[in-house]
Design an enzyme around this catalytic site. Structure first.
Site, PDB file in Angstrom:
ATOM      1  N   ASP A   9       0.867  -1.178   0.000  1.00 45.25           N
ATOM      2  CA  ASP A   9       0.000   0.000   0.000  1.00 45.25           C
ATOM      3  C   ASP A   9       0.912   1.239   0.000  1.00 45.25           C
ATOM      4  OD1 ASP A   9      -1.571   2.175   0.774  1.00 45.25           O
ATOM      5  OD2 ASP A   9      -2.775   0.994   2.169  1.00 45.25           O
ATOM      6  N   ASN A  23      -6.803  12.411 -11.360  1.00 42.30           N
ATOM      7  CA  ASN A  23      -7.545  12.759 -12.584  1.00 42.30           C
ATOM      8  C   ASN A  23      -7.287  14.230 -12.901  1.00 42.30           C
ATOM      9  OD1 ASN A  23      -9.669  14.344 -11.075  1.00 42.30           O
ATOM     10  ND2 ASN A  23     -10.068  12.303 -10.237  1.00 42.30           N
ATOM     11  N   VAL A  32      -6.234   4.417  -5.722  1.00 44.88           N
ATOM     12  CA  VAL A  32      -5.094   4.913  -4.935  1.00 44.88           C
ATOM     13  C   VAL A  32      -5.282   6.396  -4.581  1.00 44.88           C
ATOM     14  CG1 VAL A  32      -3.612   5.435  -6.933  1.00 44.88           C
ATOM     15  CG2 VAL A  32      -2.575   4.792  -4.766  1.00 44.88           C
ATOM     16  N   ASP A  33      -5.958   7.132  -5.436  1.00 47.55           N
ATOM     17  CA  ASP A  33      -6.250   8.552  -5.182  1.00 47.55           C
ATOM     18  C   ASP A  33      -7.048   8.697  -3.879  1.00 47.55           C
ATOM     19  OD1 ASP A  33      -6.402  11.266  -5.659  1.00 47.55           O
ATOM     20  OD2 ASP A  33      -7.731  11.129  -7.399  1.00 47.55           O
ATOM     21  N   THR A 117      -3.802   1.779 -14.590  1.00 50.82           N
ATOM     22  CA  THR A 117      -4.203   0.377 -14.805  1.00 50.82           C
ATOM     23  C   THR A 117      -5.389  -0.068 -13.947  1.00 50.82           C
ATOM     24  OG1 THR A 117      -2.675  -0.573 -13.177  1.00 50.82           O
ATOM     25  CG2 THR A 117      -1.831  -0.247 -15.415  1.00 50.82           C
TER      26      THR A 117
HETATM   27  N1  AR6 Z   1      -1.417   1.592  -2.940  1.00 48.72           N
HETATM   28  C1  AR6 Z   1      -0.892   1.232  -4.129  1.00 48.72           C
HETATM   29  N2  AR6 Z   1      -1.641   0.965  -5.224  1.00 48.72           N
HETATM   30  C2  AR6 Z   1      -2.985   1.067  -5.076  1.00 48.72           C
HETATM   31  C3  AR6 Z   1      -3.609   1.449  -3.874  1.00 48.72           C
HETATM   32  C4  AR6 Z   1      -2.759   1.719  -2.764  1.00 48.72           C
HETATM   33  N3  AR6 Z   1      -3.242   2.089  -1.580  1.00 48.72           N
HETATM   34  N4  AR6 Z   1      -4.963   1.456  -4.085  1.00 48.72           N
HETATM   35  C5  AR6 Z   1      -5.169   1.083  -5.358  1.00 48.72           C
HETATM   36  N5  AR6 Z   1      -3.991   0.836  -5.970  1.00 48.72           N
HETATM   37  P1  AR6 Z   1      -6.507   3.509  -9.896  1.00 48.72           P
HETATM   38  P2  AR6 Z   1      -6.090   4.889 -12.486  1.00 48.72           P
HETATM   39  C6  AR6 Z   1      -3.713   0.400  -7.340  1.00 48.72           C
HETATM   40  O1  AR6 Z   1      -7.890   3.134 -10.286  1.00 48.72           O
HETATM   41  O2  AR6 Z   1      -6.354   3.642 -13.249  1.00 48.72           O
HETATM   42  C7  AR6 Z   1      -9.369   7.453  -9.374  1.00 48.72           C
HETATM   43  O3  AR6 Z   1     -10.725   7.538  -9.092  1.00 48.72           O
HETATM   44  C8  AR6 Z   1      -4.806  -0.258  -8.125  1.00 48.72           C
HETATM   45  O4  AR6 Z   1      -4.964  -1.613  -7.710  1.00 48.72           O
HETATM   46  O5  AR6 Z   1      -6.282   4.021  -8.518  1.00 48.72           O
HETATM   47  O6  AR6 Z   1      -4.927   5.746 -12.888  1.00 48.72           O
HETATM   48  C9  AR6 Z   1      -8.747   8.782  -9.744  1.00 48.72           C
HETATM   49  O7  AR6 Z   1      -9.376   9.856  -9.077  1.00 48.72           O
HETATM   50  C10 AR6 Z   1      -4.247  -0.158  -9.537  1.00 48.72           C
HETATM   51  O8  AR6 Z   1      -3.291  -1.198  -9.761  1.00 48.72           O
HETATM   52  O9  AR6 Z   1      -5.894   4.640 -10.889  1.00 48.72           O
HETATM   53  C11 AR6 Z   1      -8.959   8.860 -11.222  1.00 48.72           C
HETATM   54  O10 AR6 Z   1     -10.233   9.372 -11.543  1.00 48.72           O
HETATM   55  C12 AR6 Z   1      -3.503   1.178  -9.512  1.00 48.72           C
HETATM   56  O11 AR6 Z   1      -3.383   1.533  -8.130  1.00 48.72           O
HETATM   57  C13 AR6 Z   1      -8.843   7.422 -11.660  1.00 48.72           C
HETATM   58  O12 AR6 Z   1      -9.208   6.628 -10.535  1.00 48.72           O
HETATM   59  C14 AR6 Z   1      -4.175   2.313 -10.257  1.00 48.72           C
HETATM   60  O13 AR6 Z   1      -5.581   2.230 -10.117  1.00 48.72           O
HETATM   61  C15 AR6 Z   1      -7.439   7.059 -12.057  1.00 48.72           C
HETATM   62  O14 AR6 Z   1      -7.420   5.746 -12.554  1.00 48.72           O
END
Ligand code: AR6
Length: 174
Positions: A9, A23, A32-33, A117
């Protein structure tokens, strides 16, 4: 120079900076955001609102880390996957701009999640290759950055980044 791949994490990371998969509206969200804003507290969003309106896809902006261990959060905006060749350019841009911010702010260690991703649907294998290649290229010419750590949340993404690192050669894998 070191590139590390770990499973975990990113909100617990102790590198000087952690990157966020944000975003363009810098509005917060899920994934993660959401985790970073929850763990870092409201100061991060307050600073974003004060300093920036939006952030172009393929770019990044920086704030303090609020309650996080990391001193800074770099809010990088990756592309929503479309299957077109510009996806890779935009994803590479998100990593490169983040690293440029590290150089500008004398940050020598930074952690990245797997940008684009999750909700943005970028296939992990393709994204991992772009991410690793972009970071390696930057580190080759920027010795001031000592450590880039990819922090991957799930086993499959972790393994895919390990493969991408091996594919690109010459780096350390944990
Ligand atoms: N630590 C590390 N990685 C994580 C964590 C964490 N705590 N939580 C999730 N991930 P995503 P995107 C991983 O959807 O595709 C948001 O709503 C997750 O499993 O967070 O760039 C933003 O506000 C995946 O492998 O980001 C944007 O609107 C990776 O982080 C949008 O989502 C990225 O997944 C961005 O989408």
């Amino acid at each position: 120079m070191a590139i590390e791949i770990v499973k975990g994490d990113i909100t617990f990371e102790q590198t000087e900076a952690i990157a966020n998969a944000a975003n363009s509206r810098l509005a917060g969200g899920g994934g993660v955001d959401g985790a970073i804003h929850r763990a870092g507290g409201p100061a991060i969003m307050q600073e974003l609102k004060k300093k920036y309106d939006t952030c172009l896809t393929g770019h990044a902006v920086i704030t303090g880390g609020g309650k996080l261990k990391a001193k800074y959060v770099i809010h990088a905006v990756g592309p929503v996957y479309s299957g077109k060749s510009k996806d890779a350019e935009l994803l590479a841009g998100a990593y490169r701009t983040s690293l440029e911010l590290c150089t500008q702010h004398q940050i020598s260690s930074v952690s990245f999640p797997s940008i684009s991703t999750g909700a943005y649907g970028y296939p992990v294998r393709e994204a991992a290759r772009v991410a690793v290649r972009t970071v390696r290229e930057y580190l080759n010419t920027h010795p001031e950055i000592k450590l880039v750590r990819f922090v991957l949340f799930d086993e499959e993404t972790f393994k895919t980044y390990q493969e991408a690192l091996a594919f690109n050669g010459n780096a350390q894998s944990l």
